[in-house]
Design a protein around this motif. Structure first.
Motif, PDB file in Angstrom:
ATOM      1  N   ALA A  58       0.831  -1.209   0.000  1.00 35.22           N
ATOM      2  CA  ALA A  58       0.000   0.000   0.000  1.00 35.22           C
ATOM      3  C   ALA A  58       0.866   1.261   0.000  1.00 35.22           C
ATOM      4  O   ALA A  58       0.571   2.232  -0.707  1.00 35.22           O
ATOM      5  CB  ALA A  58      -0.924  -0.008   1.208  1.00 35.22           C
ATOM      6  N   GLN A  61       2.374   1.702  -3.504  1.00 33.06           N
ATOM      7  CA  GLN A  61       1.354   2.190  -4.423  1.00 33.06           C
ATOM      8  C   GLN A  61       1.097   3.679  -4.204  1.00 33.06           C
ATOM      9  O   GLN A  61       0.930   4.434  -5.171  1.00 33.06           O
ATOM     10  CB  GLN A  61       0.053   1.401  -4.235  1.00 33.06           C
ATOM     11  N   HIS A  62       1.089   4.099  -2.943  1.00 31.00           N
ATOM     12  CA  HIS A  62       0.849   5.512  -2.629  1.00 31.00           C
ATOM     13  C   HIS A  62       1.986   6.379  -3.159  1.00 31.00           C
ATOM     14  O   HIS A  62       1.753   7.448  -3.736  1.00 31.00           O
ATOM     15  CB  HIS A  62       0.721   5.681  -1.115  1.00 31.00           C
ATOM     16  N   LEU A  65       1.648   6.744  -6.895  1.00 27.94           N
ATOM     17  CA  LEU A  65       0.594   7.691  -7.242  1.00 27.94           C
ATOM     18  C   LEU A  65       1.093   9.133  -7.107  1.00 27.94           C
ATOM     19  O   LEU A  65       0.872   9.967  -7.992  1.00 27.94           O
ATOM     20  CB  LEU A  65      -0.627   7.481  -6.345  1.00 27.94           C
ATOM     21  N   VAL A  66       1.787   9.415  -6.006  1.00 24.48           N
ATOM     22  CA  VAL A  66       2.257  10.773  -5.744  1.00 24.48           C
ATOM     23  C   VAL A  66       3.335  11.178  -6.743  1.00 24.48           C
ATOM     24  O   VAL A  66       3.292  12.277  -7.315  1.00 24.48           O
ATOM     25  CB  VAL A  66       2.784  10.884  -4.299  1.00 24.48           C
ATOM     26  N   VAL A 192      -0.241  13.838  -1.776  1.00 23.81           N
ATOM     27  CA  VAL A 192      -0.114  12.826  -0.730  1.00 23.81           C
ATOM     28  C   VAL A 192      -1.443  12.628  -0.015  1.00 23.81           C
ATOM     29  O   VAL A 192      -1.876  11.497   0.243  1.00 23.81           O
ATOM     30  CB  VAL A 192       0.980  13.207   0.283  1.00 23.81           C
ATOM     31  N   ALA A 195      -4.338  11.354  -2.542  1.00 26.69           N
ATOM     32  CA  ALA A 195      -4.103   9.996  -3.038  1.00 26.69           C
ATOM     33  C   ALA A 195      -4.722   8.933  -2.142  1.00 26.69           C
ATOM     34  O   ALA A 195      -4.933   7.800  -2.585  1.00 26.69           O
ATOM     35  CB  ALA A 195      -2.599   9.738  -3.187  1.00 26.69           C
ATOM     36  N   THR A 196      -5.030   9.276  -0.879  1.00 29.56           N
ATOM     37  CA  THR A 196      -5.694   8.299  -0.015  1.00 29.56           C
ATOM     38  C   THR A 196      -7.075   7.942  -0.549  1.00 29.56           C
ATOM     39  O   THR A 196      -7.583   6.844  -0.297  1.00 29.56           O
ATOM     40  CB  THR A 196      -5.833   8.844   1.421  1.00 29.56           C
ATOM     41  N   GLY A 205      -2.972   2.158  -2.505  1.00 29.08           N
ATOM     42  CA  GLY A 205      -2.421   3.228  -1.693  1.00 29.08           C
ATOM     43  C   GLY A 205      -2.785   3.064  -0.229  1.00 29.08           C
ATOM     44  O   GLY A 205      -3.488   2.130   0.169  1.00 29.08           O
ATOM     45  N   LEU A 206      -2.313   3.985   0.583  1.00 27.63           N
ATOM     46  CA  LEU A 206      -2.569   3.921   2.015  1.00 27.63           C
ATOM     47  C   LEU A 206      -4.039   4.118   2.343  1.00 27.63           C
ATOM     48  O   LEU A 206      -4.492   3.742   3.428  1.00 27.63           O
ATOM     49  CB  LEU A 206      -1.720   4.969   2.735  1.00 27.63           C
ATOM     50  N   GLY A 207      -4.785   4.690   1.417  1.00 25.78           N
ATOM     51  CA  GLY A 207      -6.216   4.845   1.631  1.00 25.78           C
ATOM     52  C   GLY A 207      -6.930   3.507   1.781  1.00 25.78           C
ATOM     53  O   GLY A 207      -7.969   3.426   2.438  1.00 25.78           O
ATOM     54  N   THR A 229       0.235   7.822   6.429  1.00 27.46           N
ATOM     55  CA  THR A 229      -0.045   8.937   5.509  1.00 27.46           C
ATOM     56  C   THR A 229       0.551  10.231   6.034  1.00 27.46           C
ATOM     57  O   THR A 229       1.151  11.011   5.280  1.00 27.46           O
ATOM     58  CB  THR A 229      -1.564   9.093   5.313  1.00 27.46           C
TER      59      THR A 229
END
Length: 252
Positions: A58, A61-62, A65-66, A192, A195-196, A205-207, A229
């Motif tokens: 996760a 992936q985050h 994305l960022v 950042v 992206a959650t 991601g961390l979301g 996060t």
């Protein structure tokens, strides 16, 4: 060379004693979360949700994305901002900036949902939504940075025989760099956080950890996702601050 001068060269404009404050805060935050989770008797659901492989995947992936969304935001926002400060397109600049302001006012989750409904879900659509949401600070700061350059300096460059392109690259852009870097830094932090929400469009991601903690009613999972996060946002802000000071032209 004095110790103060050495500190000035290593990280311009920043004392070494304060440079490492933010990383220490991040380490303390992560240590506190690790101690908190370690003190609990996790059930099977929490154990699976907080497995090292799940958390690291996760986080990776985050970060992807960022990084990808920020690179694309810079690639779009900086050239567009420069273009809209040229005499031929200056009148259009206000319209484009107003449209960018309007897009910033739209809730980020709304942008993600609309793109998911129209184009589907996944990493690519999440990146597009992040670019649209973070474009404004890069675009606006690029335009403001170039517009604030003194006309006297531009006239002096033209008086020396410089072409419009030479004036742009040797006078306007170097003087606009501090303002442009500040906009890029803001875009990074926005990405950042936003992206959650990509977890709701199957982009990971961390979301995904945060949403799992909410949906499964598992507070340790929610705390770990939120803390990671926060730690990532603080780390990105620290790195962006260092880059901003290093890339800032000397004497500005």
């Amino acid at each position: 060379m004095s110790s103060a001068a050495v500190e000035e060269v290593s990280v311009p404009g920043t004392r070494r004693s304060t440079v490492w404050v933010l990383p220490l805060v991040v380490l303390v935050l992560l240590g506190a979360v690790w101690a908190y989770v370690g003190s609990l008797q996790l059930d099977s659901i929490e154990t699976r949700s907080l497995a090292p492989g799940v958390v690291l995947t996760a986080l990776w992936q985050h970060v992807q994305l960022v990084v990808v969304s920020t690179i694309l935001t810079i690639a779009v926002g900086v050239p567009l901002g420069v273009l809209l400060t040229r005499p031929a397109t200056r009148k259009v600049g206000g319209i484009v900036l107003a449209a960018a302001n309007a897009s910033q006012a739209v809730p980020s989750v709304g942008v993600l949902v609309v793109l998911a409904l129209v184009f589907g879900v996944g990493f690519s659509m999440a990146v597009v939504a992040l670019v649209l949401y973070a474009l404004l600070p890069v675009l606006r700061n690029t335009m403001v940075g170039i517009r604030q350059v003194s006309p006297a300096l531009i006239d002096a460059g033209r008086g020396m025989g410089m072409s419009s392109r030479e004036v742009l690259y040797t006078i306007e852009l170097p003087l606009a760099v501090p303002v442009m870097l500040a906009g890029i830094r803001v875009a990074l932090i926005l990405n950042v956080g936003v992206a959650t929400l990509a977890a709701f469009t199957n982009a990971g991601g961390l979301g995904s950890i945060i949403s799992a903690g909410i949906s499964l009613d598992r507070m340790p999972v929610l705390i770990v996702g939120s803390a990671l996060t926060m730690a990532l946002a603080l780390t990105v802000d620290w790195l962006a601050g260092l880059a901003e000071r290093v890339l800032r032209p000397h004497g500005i």
